[in-house]
Design a protein around this motif. Structure first.
Motif, PDB file in Angstrom:
ATOM      1  N   ASN A 492      -4.131  -4.538  -6.813  1.00 18.78           N
ATOM      2  CA  ASN A 492      -2.694  -4.746  -6.666  1.00 18.78           C
ATOM      3  C   ASN A 492      -2.418  -6.172  -6.194  1.00 18.78           C
ATOM      4  O   ASN A 492      -3.336  -6.907  -5.804  1.00 18.78           O
ATOM      5  CB  ASN A 492      -2.076  -3.726  -5.712  1.00 18.78           C
ATOM      6  CG  ASN A 492      -2.764  -3.705  -4.359  1.00 18.78           C
ATOM      7  OD1 ASN A 492      -2.869  -4.722  -3.681  1.00 18.78           O
ATOM      8  ND2 ASN A 492      -3.288  -2.529  -3.974  1.00 18.78           N
ATOM      9  N   PRO A 524       0.847  -3.537  -9.978  1.00 21.01           N
ATOM     10  CA  PRO A 524       1.479  -2.916  -8.803  1.00 21.01           C
ATOM     11  C   PRO A 524       1.514  -3.867  -7.610  1.00 21.01           C
ATOM     12  O   PRO A 524       0.606  -4.678  -7.415  1.00 21.01           O
ATOM     13  CB  PRO A 524       0.588  -1.706  -8.508  1.00 21.01           C
ATOM     14  CG  PRO A 524      -0.143  -1.444  -9.775  1.00 21.01           C
ATOM     15  CD  PRO A 524      -0.310  -2.766 -10.452  1.00 21.01           C
ATOM     16  N   GLU A 525       2.556  -3.726  -6.807  1.00 28.64           N
ATOM     17  CA  GLU A 525       2.688  -4.550  -5.607  1.00 28.64           C
ATOM     18  C   GLU A 525       1.659  -4.158  -4.559  1.00 28.64           C
ATOM     19  O   GLU A 525       1.168  -4.983  -3.811  1.00 28.64           O
ATOM     20  CB  GLU A 525       4.088  -4.404  -5.010  1.00 28.64           C
ATOM     21  CG  GLU A 525       5.173  -5.070  -5.821  1.00 28.64           C
ATOM     22  CD  GLU A 525       5.134  -6.592  -5.728  1.00 28.64           C
ATOM     23  OE1 GLU A 525       4.495  -7.121  -4.805  1.00 28.64           O
ATOM     24  OE2 GLU A 525       5.748  -7.235  -6.588  1.00 28.64           O
ATOM     25  N   GLY A 526       1.346  -2.842  -4.452  1.00 27.18           N
ATOM     26  CA  GLY A 526       0.356  -2.375  -3.487  1.00 27.18           C
ATOM     27  C   GLY A 526       0.971  -1.814  -2.237  1.00 27.18           C
ATOM     28  O   GLY A 526       2.161  -1.751  -2.058  1.00 27.18           O
TER      29      GLY A 526
END
Length: 526
Positions: A492, A524-526
């Motif tokens: 991410n 994804p940002e995480g």
């Protein structure tokens, strides 16, 4: 016990020293001195240690000790000036620093032969692992003016193969005794006690040069590998260096794989066998699963032999790989573990080229790029064929804000080892350098090359997705990001952002643009 080093065999049971097939005359006292140095090769022995062991503590003058040491050096082709086997450490003592292979099986197998008889060719090989002779290459054209180039290639290849960690390479002068003779490779294997024979030919026709090379199993006579180089004649010595380097790098990975397959069949593999299996798994693919397999073998080797240098370097390589390829959130923890293991390895083997290379990579990825470059250069000074050291110098230049220099270093790596198991990583590094310098289209070309070399490398998918997004190819970018997530679902943006290997302003500016591309590609940002 038989100890093998260079092209010498030191038999402590028979009290004999051989160079190839020839016995080397040596006095009993000098033999004892050599025996003591070889048996205690892991440490520095003092003058007093030698006097106690060889002279039973009797008073001995410095001149007498020096005379015996000179005789020992002379017997094994060393000198007080070269000191490439027996090193004098001022005010400390002496140490045998040559690479030694212990042949524990030979005596048992010889006894078995004497008792049971049988064909020597069918006896399980007692030759050291990674033992090889490079036979003089043939000159089919017969032009005597071309002999110097053919012989030079054979000699250079012998030298470069001896740099492979753990290798036992028969000296060129011994191999030359077979020049121009019809040979049975199995007989040569038995005479020289080697597992592998490399033979080849160099033929010049007009403005082209053709080199054919074959690697043969000396025990069975089976061909394991063959390669052909067909190139236009340019500068002969540059060509010789290039061909020799490519062969040495190819054979390094190939011999490890062959030795690993041998080790798989052993009921009780020792630490060295386990290291070969660990290296074979490491060379296959940079994924968590393969790294776990490699680590398991290295840890088993260390359980058997805590000071095994190859196992220490191997575990360091695994930890370094996990930490540098965004396979975990614990990047610093893995890099710290890698540095600890490789530092211990270097304390035991200060001139281990790959250990210096691994340490350099750790430093490059932990915001010490200048130190990392120095370590990689040290590795290259010890082994000029370490293509991966050139590649990581190129990466370090990117982290220092000098990415315009990266491609030249990578070209050196590709030249030395164009079929290297890490070609896909090197292509990715060039792609990154291109992106940082605003050459997005060129970056895409290099990142696609990375994927062509290995479609199972997650970072290549993520990085290609990033650059594609920045040039407006959003659909393809998102598809590439999804392909990366299928291989590494835990990746991410947060992990990428928090694991920054450099605080150099030029690098950090490009990194923000890179993160923006990841976001557009759907990472994804995480």
């Amino acid at each position: 016990m038989r100890y093998l080093f260079e092209d010498y065999t030191f038999d402590s049971d028979r009290r004999e020293l051989h160079r190839g097939a020839e016995m080397v005359p040596i006095t009993p006292q000098v033999f004892d001195l050599l025996d003591y140095l070889i048996r205690n090769r892991e440490c520095v022995v003092s003058k007093d240690d030698l006097i106690r062991a060889i002279w039973n503590g009797r008073a001995v003058s410095d001149a007498a000790l020096t005379t015996r040491l000179n005789a020992a050096r002379n017997a094994i082709g060393d000198t007080g000036e070269k000191q490439h086997l027996i090193k004098t450490l001022p005010r400390k003592g002496f140490r045998f620093v040559g690479t030694i292979f212990e042949d524990r099986q030979r005596a048992a197998q010889s006894a078995s032969l004497a008792t049971h008889g049988g064909d020597l060719g069918k006896v399980p090989s007692s030759a050291p692992r990674l033992s090889i002779v490079v036979l003089p290459f043939a000159n089919p054209g017969g032009d005597p003016n071309h002999d110097y180039f053919v012989d030079g290639m054979t000699e250079s290849l012998t030298t470069d193969l001896s740099r492979i960690s753990g290798s036992f390479v028969i000296a060129h002068n011994t191999a030359l005794t077979f020049k121009g003779k019809a040979v049975d490779v199995r007989q040569i294997g038995r005479e020289l006690n080697v597992r592998y024979v490399l033979e080849g030919s160099v033929q010049r026709g007009g403005n082209r040069l053709r080199v054919n090379v074959q690697l043969i199993d000396a025990e069975t006579g089976n061909h394991l590998w063959a390669e052909r180089f067909d190139k236009p004649v340019a500068d002969l010595f540059d060509m010789q260096d290039e061909i020799v380097s490519r062969l040495a790098n190819t054979l390094n990975a190939l011999l490890i794989a062959v030795e690993a397959r041998r080790a798989e069949r052993l009921p009780n593999p020792d630490a060295t066998d386990l290291c070969f299996q660990g290296a074979a798994w490491f060379n296959r693919r940079l994924t968590p699963e393969y790294m776990a397999q490699a680590r398991g073998f290295y840890e088993r080797a260390l359980a058997l032999e805590p000071g095994n240098v190859e196992a220490l370097v191997g575990t360091a390589g695994v930890s370094c790989t996990i930490g540098t390829n965004h396979l975990t959130d614990d990047r610093i923890e893995h890099l710290t573990a890698a540095e600890a293991a490789v530092t211990k390895a270097l304390s035991l083997a200060p001139n281990h080229p790959r250990a210096h290379n691994v340490l350099g990579i750790v430093q490059i990825f932990s915001n010490r790029a200048a130190q990392g470059i120095a370590e990689c250069e040290r590795a290259l000074a010890l082994d000029r064929n370490l293509a991966n050291a050139h590649a990581h110098i190129g990466l370090a230049k990117l982290y220092l804000g000098r990415g315009g220099e990266t491609e030249a270093h990578m070209e050196q790596a590709f030249r030395l080892s164009p079929r290297d198991t890490l070609v896909y990583v090197w292509s990715l590094i060039v792609g990154l350098a291109k992106f940082w310098h605003g050459a997005d289209t060129e970056a895409i070309v290099w990142l696609r090359r990375s994927l062509e070399a290995n479609r199972n490398y997650p970072l290549a998918h993520f990085y290609l997705a990033t650059v594609l997004a920045q040039v407006g190819e959003l659909d393809e970018a998102r598809a590439a990001a999804q392909a990366g997530l299928a291989l590494n679902p835990s990746f991410n943006i947060r992990r990428y952002r928090t694991n920054t290997p450099s605080d150099q302003p030029v690098y950090l500016a490009g990194r923000e643009r890179f993160i923006e591309g990841m976001r557009m590609a759907g990472v994804p940002e995480g």
